[in-house]
Design an enzyme around this catalytic site. Structure first.
Site, PDB file in Angstrom:
ATOM      1  N   CYS A  69     -10.583  -2.673  33.707  1.00  0.00           N
ATOM      2  CA  CYS A  69     -10.794  -3.303  34.774  1.00  0.00           C
ATOM      3  C   CYS A  69      -9.570  -3.780  35.700  1.00  0.00           C
ATOM      4  CB  CYS A  69     -11.969  -4.488  34.457  1.00  0.00           C
ATOM      5  SG  CYS A  69     -13.595  -3.897  34.134  1.00  0.00           S
ATOM      6  N   CYS A 121     -13.957  -9.037  34.623  1.00  0.00           N
ATOM      7  CA  CYS A 121     -13.510  -8.650  33.175  1.00  0.00           C
ATOM      8  C   CYS A 121     -12.290  -8.506  32.893  1.00  0.00           C
ATOM      9  CB  CYS A 121     -14.272  -7.179  33.214  1.00  0.00           C
ATOM     10  SG  CYS A 121     -13.936  -6.550  31.534  1.00  0.00           S
ATOM     11  N   ASP A 178     -24.177  -3.980  15.064  1.00  0.00           N
ATOM     12  CA  ASP A 178     -23.454  -2.650  15.254  1.00  0.00           C
ATOM     13  C   ASP A 178     -24.110  -1.527  16.014  1.00  0.00           C
ATOM     14  OD1 ASP A 178     -23.922  -0.063  13.505  1.00  0.00           O
ATOM     15  OD2 ASP A 178     -25.052  -1.847  12.696  1.00  0.00           O
ATOM     16  N   HIS A 195     -13.695  -0.686  27.953  1.00  0.00           N
ATOM     17  CA  HIS A 195     -14.502  -1.566  28.835  1.00  0.00           C
ATOM     18  C   HIS A 195     -15.644  -1.835  28.092  1.00  0.00           C
ATOM     19  CE1 HIS A 195     -16.404  -3.709  31.922  1.00  0.00           C
ATOM     20  NE2 HIS A 195     -17.368  -2.609  31.981  1.00  0.00           N
ATOM     21  N   CYS A 199     -10.633  -6.830  30.683  1.00  0.00           N
ATOM     22  CA  CYS A 199     -10.121  -5.459  29.865  1.00  0.00           C
ATOM     23  C   CYS A 199      -9.081  -4.645  30.671  1.00  0.00           C
ATOM     24  CB  CYS A 199     -11.298  -4.618  29.389  1.00  0.00           C
ATOM     25  SG  CYS A 199     -11.944  -3.638  30.824  1.00  0.00           S
ATOM     26  N   ASP A 207     -21.512   1.073   5.714  1.00  0.00           N
ATOM     27  CA  ASP A 207     -22.939   1.154   5.392  1.00  0.00           C
ATOM     28  C   ASP A 207     -23.333   2.145   4.299  1.00  0.00           C
ATOM     29  OD1 ASP A 207     -22.607   3.727   6.139  1.00  0.00           O
ATOM     30  OD2 ASP A 207     -23.527   3.650   8.095  1.00  0.00           O
TER      31      ASP A 207
END
Length: 385
Positions: free
Chosen positions: A308, A303, A265, A334, A305, A92
């Site tokens: 999980c 999920c 974002d 997660h 990930c 940015d």
């Protein structure tokens, strides 16, 4: 060939799937960018981010200007060599952080003078300095220096601010020297439709590789925010990526993707994780709640990930209540994967021409029967409700 290209590959109403080509690889949109404030996403290694499907990371010019300094980052290989993430980076301009974090002393035509929140020294940031810092950092996507007005602001201030942002955009463009970086312009105008339209149309005249919708998600009502997103995406060119800055709540992503936004974002998923909450299709789970202390289930069924697949809610609740660092790390992992899975599912739904079904199913799980009017209206404007 231009190292930066954007091509739309599929559409469903105003939603679209695109491919953005950069010097450090091509990425699929819509996508969510994890925020690596000081060159790292708090608690997560680059290999973790790659494993959960992150495509682009964001770093903050303001923070890296203060510490460790842009010239040190340049000497150590730019962000790609310094921070270990080999995919695309976005930086940015520093404008938002100056307004929100720095103790601002003066803003004028030249730029902004502010007091560092780290050591109190006075620093001047101008469009030219912002671009020089971003060129030293070496991100693929860089942002023009802009002024982000607070909400609410008087119309006179919004008008003066957007005109100054346009002049700063012209100066940012003149200061840019590196052909391997794409400069995005940022449209402002607050929630005033006339000013937002003017800012967007004037920004488009610069014929840039991408455009950002700035100055939203700063406290305004959702109805006003999405009226501006709808207006902006209607005006922005179809063949350039559109970036809605600072937005990361799942329901906001679904509404904005339906209107044709490509990039997002926000610190929300990682900050929420560090504070002990997990994102799930129904909203958020506060793991500080005692009801999770004997709950063997994963945070989110289905999920994929690591969190999980490995741990139950009871263990995560224990970590959070004990103040263990690992709790925030696992929840951040997660939460980011939750948003990446959301954008992956959105891309698939767009390719299959069923984004409306996808959005309605999301709303059923997230809101039940109480779907907020702003969400319905945004999806209807995108041709999905």
């Amino acid at each position: 060939m231009d190292p930066f290209r954007f091509q739309v590959e599929a559409r469903a109403g105003r939603a679209r799937v695109g491919r953005l080509f950069t010097p450090h690889g091509a990425v699929e949109t819509p996508l969510f960018m994890p925020v690596g404030t000081a060159g790292s996403v708090k608690g997560l290694m680059p290999k973790d981010l790659e494993a959960i499907g992150s495509q682009v990371l964001l770093a903050n010019t303001y923070h890296l200007l203060l510490r460790p300094g842009p010239e040190r980052v340049r000497a150590l290989g730019g962000l790609h060599g310094f921070a270990g993430w080999k995919g695309p980076w976005l930086t940015d301009s520093g404008g938002f952080q100056v307004m929100s974090l720095g103790h601002m002393r003066r803003i004028d035509e030249e730029g902004v003078v502010f007091q560092s929140h780290l050591d109190g020294r006075l620093i001047k940031l101008t469009p030219e300095r912002s671009i020089a810092v971003q060129e030293a950092l070496g991100a693929d996507l860089i942002m023009a220096f802009d002024e982000c007005p607070p909400y609410p602001s008087p119309r006179e201030y919004l008008e003066a601010s957007l005109e100054r942002t346009l002049r700063w955009l012209e100066r940012s463009l003149k200061a840019k020297t590196r052909p391997d970086q794409a400069l995005f312009g940022i449209a402002q105008g607050g929630t005033d439709p006339e000013l937002r339209r003017r800012s967007t149309l004037e920004t488009i005249r610069f014929d840039l590789p991408g455009y950002a919708i700035g100055g939203l998600a700063v406290g305004e009502p959702k109805e006003a925010m999405f009226a501006m997103v709808e207006l902006s995406t209607r005006l922005l060119p179809e063949d350039r990526p559109r970036y809605l800055m600072g937005v990361g709540h799942p329901e906001d992503l679904v509404a904005a993707m339906g209107l044709g936004v490509d990039l997002f974002d926000c610190v929300y998923p990682t900050r929420t994780g560090r504070f002990g909450s997990a994102l799930v299709p129904e909203g958020r789970l506060n793991l500080k709640n005692a009801r999770f202390l004997e709950d063997r289930r994963p945070l989110e069924e289905g999920c994929d990930c690591y969190t999980c697949q490995t741990f139950g809610r009871a263990y995560l609740a224990h970590l959070v209540r004990a103040g263990e660092m690992l709790g925030g790390i696992l929840l951040s992992l997660h939460n980011l994967r939750h948003l990446h899975r959301l954008t992956e599912a959105a891309r698939q739904a767009i390719r299959e021409g069923r984004y409306g079904d996808f959005a309605r199913e999301f709303a059923r799980r997230r809101f039940g029967r109480e779907v907020p009017p702003w969400f319905r209206e945004a999806l209807a404007a995108g041709g999905h409700w």
